[in-house]
Write a protein that holds these residues in place. Structure first.
Motif, PDB file in Angstrom:
ATOM      1  N   UNK A 339       0.644  -1.327   0.315  1.00 24.18           N
ATOM      2  CA  UNK A 339      -0.011  -0.017   0.440  1.00 24.18           C
ATOM      3  C   UNK A 339       1.001   1.344   0.149  1.00 24.18           C
ATOM      4  N   UNK A 340       0.214   2.247  -0.746  1.00 25.97           N
ATOM      5  CA  UNK A 340       0.775   3.615  -0.067  1.00 25.97           C
ATOM      6  C   UNK A 340       1.264   3.734   0.867  1.00 25.97           C
ATOM      7  N   UNK A 341       2.744   4.294   1.275  1.00 25.80           N
ATOM      8  CA  UNK A 341       2.737   5.475   1.849  1.00 25.80           C
ATOM      9  C   UNK A 341       2.783   4.157   3.254  1.00 25.80           C
ATOM     10  N   UNK A 342       3.177   3.372   3.398  1.00 27.69           N
ATOM     11  CA  UNK A 342       3.358   2.462   4.368  1.00 27.69           C
ATOM     12  C   UNK A 342       5.197   1.830   4.735  1.00 27.69           C
ATOM     13  N   UNK A 343       5.279   2.810   5.811  1.00 24.84           N
ATOM     14  CA  UNK A 343       6.459   2.714   6.408  1.00 24.84           C
ATOM     15  C   UNK A 343       6.177   1.989   7.508  1.00 24.84           C
ATOM     16  N   UNK A 355      13.129   5.305   2.872  1.00 24.80           N
ATOM     17  CA  UNK A 355      12.728   5.500   2.030  1.00 24.80           C
ATOM     18  C   UNK A 355      11.235   6.541   1.601  1.00 24.80           C
ATOM     19  N   UNK A 356      10.313   6.278   0.971  1.00 20.31           N
ATOM     20  CA  UNK A 356       8.939   6.981   0.612  1.00 20.31           C
ATOM     21  C   UNK A 356       8.290   6.468   1.306  1.00 20.31           C
ATOM     22  N   UNK A 357       8.665   5.566   1.256  1.00 17.51           N
ATOM     23  CA  UNK A 357       7.216   4.336   1.395  1.00 17.51           C
ATOM     24  C   UNK A 357       6.184   4.272   0.393  1.00 17.51           C
TER      25      UNK A 357
END
Lengths: 667, 133
Positions: A339-343, A355-357
């Motif tokens: 999924x997006x933005x999953x840090x 990273x950017x997730x």
């Protein structure tokens, strides 16, 4: 069961008639009011509600037709039945046109009265059905209207969503571009200072500039990822798919990441099988995905450790997996990975490795755009394996893909789109003469020549082989353009000599073009149009007659030859062979010498004596030491022989040789 | 030692152009920067640079127009041109004639230096060949 009484208003000036009718109806449970004039009836009508109006056509004051009209005005949809005298049926029909439901003809013997209740009931029944139908209709209309409204709302919402999405991606790409230039400027000047170009610097200053630099790099990566994601989400990422060889690509990626891996004591390994099937993909995007997975793996593995890339071939796809010996991922985090933005687990990643997730989300989209899948398997402390698949390079699929996307683009931009089909003349004959391997070598050469001929920009050359038909150049050109390209191909191929078994050969080709939108509007039509135009040469296969008394050998030779696309007829003995040759011709004869009934020598002589068969080349199959060509009293050039036990390849070679020789003589 | 090569950089991002100038000067090139295609064209006529580096998106006259004018004025490919462009505009490149090389922004200065060297080497080799004839 009691029913509500049905109220009937009867317009009738004949008292006797009225009386009898009332009686008849009341017996059946109707409630009847009788009026003798139209005027009275119309007054009543306004005061009470009647379900049925019985109207005599001949009233003293107002004509029945007029009454009917007024009833319809006052009570639209009211149920009226005309009662008319014998001979007035025409008037009754007229009344029905005005909206009366039915009519009944008075009988002098009052026999119509028996039918009247039924007529009325029937009329009411009809009306009810009609009402229900109308209600249903109304309801349907209403529903349709609501649906339409809802649709319109959805459309508006959709438009709005699209607009917002566009706005978002425009914004992101604008912002990203705007961020990039200042960032590049910072980076360049930092580098100028760090490199001492602007004067000597201290070791500390150099360190600090290094920190500036690594942060600039991180910002750049974030911008790149944001830009990528925005583009993917806006549908603006177009794949430039082609044949991608897996091994060099993996090698290239590993080499670019080796310094990073070395710096953290991680060994990078690759297990790519020799001759792994190529994939149909956009090499840049595959590189991006691999770099992403690998740099993640390196980041989340503390040295000393190992990161391995494995490539394995599946039936229709090629599987790439990246395995590390790192910290692993918990079961609850696994599904969220892409999924997006999953840090995941802040703090787990070493400092500076954040990273950017977006990397995995981007990778997932890119893989899926290729028609592949991506997944992860891991457990905390056990390391992780990320795997993705890409479709193998299948010419047919590739061809379809090009065709589809080319046509789509053409439609979208209202441009023409053409395909050019190139067919090799006498392909089957050529194949029979040269054998499979030589033919495919020739085809490869032709393919190269074709690609050289079609200049960059003139179109993509996607070659799909089908019975010597080589398809196709796909280009965003109009009809005239396609024909020009086709002409150039014919010229270039026709003038060129190809080397086959060291011998130069000239290949002649025919071309056919089809253009959207002139001739076709779908993929199928386009293909059909082009394929229909090039007149396919009649399929011609060389026919071999095998004459041998041993069934096993006949079967073996038949199978072997048919596999190589020869047509095979067999004969078990000499007379059978001669008989067969009366009915059909053969291009070459394989003749066994030692046969019962009639031996090979005799067969050979008979063949040579007959003008119908004397031109057919004969290959004599003899046992060792049986070679008696001289005894046959024939010059050896007129026939060939193969010694038993023969090598299949030797025999096939001989067949080809003989046929080629024959071909030269004939042409 | 060969004579000093003159490089003309046209980029409307002045500070970025300045960074490139400093970098190239440190490598011994003589560098002039301008902010648009028109100025690049005028300067090229006056100075006859050995290499022109053109950004695509510039005010007044964009890189592509400038390239066409340079080709028209000096002959196609006479002055080597390196184009700087964004990735999404790359396909326009293929329609251009007479470019020596291109770089996708953002690029590394190492990459640029390498390409510049390569251009000059190629040109020298070609010149040596025609001199030998």
């Amino acid at each position: 069961m009691t029913q509500a009484p049905i109220n009937v208003l009867m317009f009738e000036d004949d008292e006797g008639q009225a009386l009898l009718t009332r009686e008849a109806l009341e017996q059946e449970g109707f409630v009847v009011d009788v009026v003798a004039t139209g005027r009275e009836g119309l007054t009543r009508l306004l005061a009470a509600d009647y379900q049925v109006h019985l109207i005599d056509m001949k009233l003293p004051d107002i004509p029945g037709v007029e009454i009917l009209r007024r009833i319809n005005t006052v009570k639209p949809g009211a149920l009226s039945i005309i009662v008319t005298g014998h001979g007035d049926e025409l008037a009754a029909v007229e009344a029905m046109k005005l909206g009366a439901f039915d009519y009944i003809v008075k009988s002098p013997y009052m026999s119509h009265l028996a039918a009247l209740p039924m007529v009325i009931r029937e009329a009411l029944g009809h009306r009810r059905v009609k009402h229900e139908r109308e209600e249903l209709q109304t309801e349907l209309w209403e529903q349709a209207r609501l649906l339409e409204e809802r649709n319109a709302e959805l459309r508006r919402a959709n438009e709005e969503l699209k607009r917002m999405n566009q706005l978002k991606s425009d914004l992101i790409s604008m912002v990203s571009h705007e961020l990039r230039t200042p960032l590049a400027t910072v980076k360049e000047f930092t580098a100028i200072m760090a490199d001492g170009i602007a004067g000597p610097i201290t070791a500390d200053q150099k360190d600090y500039l290094g920190i500036v630099r690594s942060n600039v790099d991180r910002l750049s990566r974030i911008i790149d990822d944001l830009l990528d994601m925005a583009k993917i989400e806006a549908g603006r990422v177009l794949l430039t798919k082609g044949l991608v060889d897996v091994a060099p690509l993996v090698d290239h990626v590993l080499r670019s990441l080796r310094p990073l891996a070395d710096s953290t004591q991680i060994s990078l390994e690759a297990a790519v099988p020799d001759g792994a099937a190529p994939v149909f993909a956009d090499a840049d995007k595959v590189t991006q995905v691999l770099v992403n997975l690998l740099s993640n793996a390196i980041k989340f593995t503390s040295g000393p450790g190992r990161v391995t890339v494995r490539v394995s071939e599946q039936p229709n796809e090629v599987e790439f997996s990246v395995t590390d010996t790192g910290i692993g991922i918990s079961a609850e985090d696994l599904p969220k990975l892409f999924e997006k933005f999953q840090q995941l687990k802040p703090g787990v990643a070493p400092a500076g490795a954040k990273g950017t997730g977006l990397g995995l989300a981007i990778s997932k989209r890119l893989v899926e755009m290729h028609g592949g899948r991506i997944w992860a398997a891991s457990a905390p402390g056990q390391g992780s394996t990320f795997t993705f698949t890409l479709p193998k390079y299948h010419v047919e699929e590739v061809f379809r893909d090009y065709l589809r996307s080319g046509l789509e683009q053409a439609k979208q931009h209202q441009r023409p789109f053409s395909i050019i089909v190139v067919s090799i003349s006498k392909f089957d004959e050529l194949k029979a003469l040269m054998g499979l391997e030589e033919t495919s070598a020739l085809l490869k050469e032709l393919e190269v020549a074709l690609k050289e001929t079609v200049r960059r920009g003139a179109g993509d050359v996607v070659v799909r082989w089908q019975r010597g038909e080589m398809v196709v150049i796909l280009a965003a050109v109009d009809k005239a353009g396609a024909e020009a390209i086709a002409g150039r191909i014919r010229q270039v191929i026709g003038e060129r000599e190809f080397q086959v078994v060291g011998k130069p050969i000239r290949v002649s080709v025919t071309t056919a073009t089809a253009t959207y939108p002139d001739e076709a509007s779908t993929e199928e039509e386009l293909l059909k149009a082009a394929e229909g135009k090039g007149q396919p040469a009649p399929r011609y296969r060389m026919r071999v007659l095998v004459v041998d008394d041993e069934a096993k050998i006949r079967k073996f030779l038949k199978d072997a030859l048919e596999l190589r696309d020869y047509e095979v007829i067999v004969a078990a003995n000499g007379p059978d062979a001669l008989e067969q040759l009366k009915r059909q011709k053969a291009d070459v004869i394989l003749l066994d010498l030692m046969m019962p009934v009639m031996d090979g020598y005799e067969v050979y002589h008979l063949l040579r004596e007959n003008p119908q068969t004397k031109q057919i080349p004969v290959i004599i199959v003899t046992g060792k030491g049986e070679r008696k060509d001289r005894e046959l009293g024939l010059e050896s050039a007129s026939y060939n022989y193969v010694t038993k036990p023969f090598e299949l390849e030797e025999l096939l070679g001989k067949v080809r040789e003989v046929l080629q020789h024959q071909h030269v003589i004939r042409s | 030692m060969a004579d000093v090569k003159k490089i003309l950089i046209a980029d409307d991002e002045q500070q970025l152009a300045l960074a490139l100038k400093i970098r190239l000067q440190s490598k011994g090139y003589q560098v002039v920067t301008v902010n648009d295609g028109r100025a690049a064209l005028e300067l090229a006529e006056a100075e006859h640079p050995d290499l022109v580096i053109l950004d695509v998106l510039m005010p007044v006259m964009d890189g592509y127009s400038c390239l066409r004018e340079l080709n028209a004025k000096f002959g196609r490919g006479k002055i080597p041109v390196i184009i700087l462009t964004a990735r999404d505009r790359m396909k326009d490149l293929f329609e251009l004639e007479g470019i020596e090389d291109y770089l996708i922004k953002p690029f590394d200065h190492e990459d640029l230096l390498l390409r510049i060297e390569r251009v000059f080497k190629r040109r020298e080799a070609a010149a040596a060949k025609s001199a030998a004839k």
